[in-house]
Scaffold this active site. Structure first.
Site, PDB file in Angstrom:
ATOM      1  N   GLY A  31       0.808  -1.219   0.000  1.00 12.34           N
ATOM      2  CA  GLY A  31       0.000   0.000   0.000  1.00 12.34           C
ATOM      3  C   GLY A  31       0.837   1.262   0.000  1.00 12.34           C
ATOM      4  N   HIS A  34       2.560   4.724  -4.907  1.00 15.41           N
ATOM      5  CA  HIS A  34       3.143   5.867  -5.612  1.00 15.41           C
ATOM      6  C   HIS A  34       3.301   5.480  -7.088  1.00 15.41           C
ATOM      7  CE1 HIS A  34       6.816   3.531  -5.373  1.00 15.41           C
ATOM      8  NE2 HIS A  34       6.751   3.536  -4.042  1.00 15.41           N
ATOM      9  N   HIS A  37       4.514   1.950  -8.039  1.00 19.89           N
ATOM     10  CA  HIS A  37       3.518   0.865  -8.010  1.00 19.89           C
ATOM     11  C   HIS A  37       2.603   0.941  -9.238  1.00 19.89           C
ATOM     12  CE1 HIS A  37       4.160   1.424  -3.519  1.00 19.89           C
ATOM     13  NE2 HIS A  37       4.373   0.144  -3.660  1.00 19.89           N
ATOM     14  N   LYS A 151      13.651  -1.650  -7.909  1.00 20.64           N
ATOM     15  CA  LYS A 151      14.255  -0.891  -6.803  1.00 20.64           C
ATOM     16  C   LYS A 151      14.626  -1.839  -5.653  1.00 20.64           C
ATOM     17  CE  LYS A 151      13.509   2.332  -3.208  1.00 20.64           C
ATOM     18  NZ  LYS A 151      12.991   1.383  -2.207  1.00 20.64           N
ATOM     19  N   SER A 187       9.719   5.660  -3.227  1.00 22.43           N
ATOM     20  CA  SER A 187       9.546   4.676  -2.153  1.00 22.43           C
ATOM     21  C   SER A 187       8.532   5.229  -1.156  1.00 22.43           C
ATOM     22  CB  SER A 187      10.892   4.474  -1.434  1.00 22.43           C
ATOM     23  OG  SER A 187      10.681   3.878  -0.171  1.00 22.43           O
TER      24      SER A 187
END
Ligand code: PAF
Length: 285
Positions: A31, A34, A37, A151, A187
């Site tokens: 969740g 950003h 995602h 990442k 992140s």
């Protein structure tokens, strides 16, 4: 978008998709979504008939002194973003649904070797928690493809190895890191940074870029480069956790003949731990 909280409900849907011959793409998340995602969701949308995302802040992958309790939970915003990006189903299990016998009784999935090095060394048990929850989610969703950000490079390699070792028939896709304009890797933990720390944070990526150039231009001993850039990070205001130069696939230490490398870095700004990485192809010696 359909939000599903129980495994049974998810299985009913999944059986129907399989009967209809639909391909399923899966994006597991914790969740606080950003743009990184959402790139994973878009990749799944392009490649699959059905897109399933999960949001589950997995207690099993947090250490005792880590940020499980304060990890940002922004479920309403997340749902709106997933909906805008044409996600079909959000799987939103509770901790009890995921671990009905409790965390201490749970069967674990442990990928040996790779789980204990680099980030695994700084965060004991972290990758065991990740491998366990991802294998459970894979069993629940049974997707054709699953999408992860590069990442979290070591996480991606752990999941690839786990899938190979357990003969899991899912195509694991690594999607390039999304960055802010100044280079900072996106992140959920960037939200913890103060304004001053946020100004310093992009220097982590700048350090990786310079290290990559050095690696490509000459063959200095790796220990010399690591020492040089650890000092650069400290000078910029970071508390470096590690800089590692490893084999890009196995993450094992690099030999003289290895040219497919990955540089991995973790460093603290205050209490915020940032990670980043870059792959490097060295010219033949
Ligand atoms: O990368 C993450 O967000 C998590 O580690 C994952 C893969 C969703 C497992 O909890």
């Amino acid at each position: 978008m359909n939000t599903v909280e129980s495994i049974n409900e998810l299985r009913t849907l999944r059986r129907q998709w399989h009967r209809e011959g639909k391909t399923v793409g899966f994006v597991p998340t914790m969740g606080n979504l950003h743009a990184g995602h959402l790139t994973l969701i878009s990749a799944a949308r392009e490649q699959c008939d059905i897109v399933v995302a999960s949001i589950f802040v997995n207690p099993l992958q947090f250490g005792k002194n880590e940020d499980l309790d304060t990890y940002p939970r922004t479920i309403d915003e997340d749902k709106a973003q997933l909906d805008r990006h044409h996600t079909d189903v959000l799987f939103l299990p509770s901790v009890a649904e995921m671990y009905p016998r409790g965390l201490d009784e749970q069967t674990f999935v442990q990928v040996p070797g790779i789980s204990d090095m680099i980030c695994g060394n700084s965060r004991p048990g972290h990758f065991r928690g990740v491998a366990t929850v991802v294998s459970k989610l894979f069993n629940m969703v049974q997707p054709d493809r699953a999408f992860f950000g590069q990442k979290d490079y070591q996480q991606l390699q752990v999941i690839r190895l786990m899938a190979a070792d357990l003969s899991i028939d899912i195509d694991i896709q690594g999607i390039p890191t999304q960055r802010a304009e100044d280079g900072l890797a996106l992140s959920s933990r960037n939200g913890y940074l103060t304004e001053e720390q946020r100004q310093i944070a992009p220097k982590l990526y700048a350090c990786l870029l310079n290290l990559k150039t050095d690696l490509q231009n000459d063959r200095q001993p790796l220990s010399v480069l690591i020492e040089k850039y650890t000092a650069v990070l400290a000078q910029a205001g970071f508390k470096p956790d590690y800089i590692e130069i490893r084999h890009a696939d196995t993450l094992e230490p690099v030999g003289d003949m290895d040219n497919q490398l990955v540089v991995l870095v973790a460093a603290f700004l205050g209490n915020v731990r940032l990670i980043d990485n870059l792959t490097v192809t060295r010219p033949e010696a």
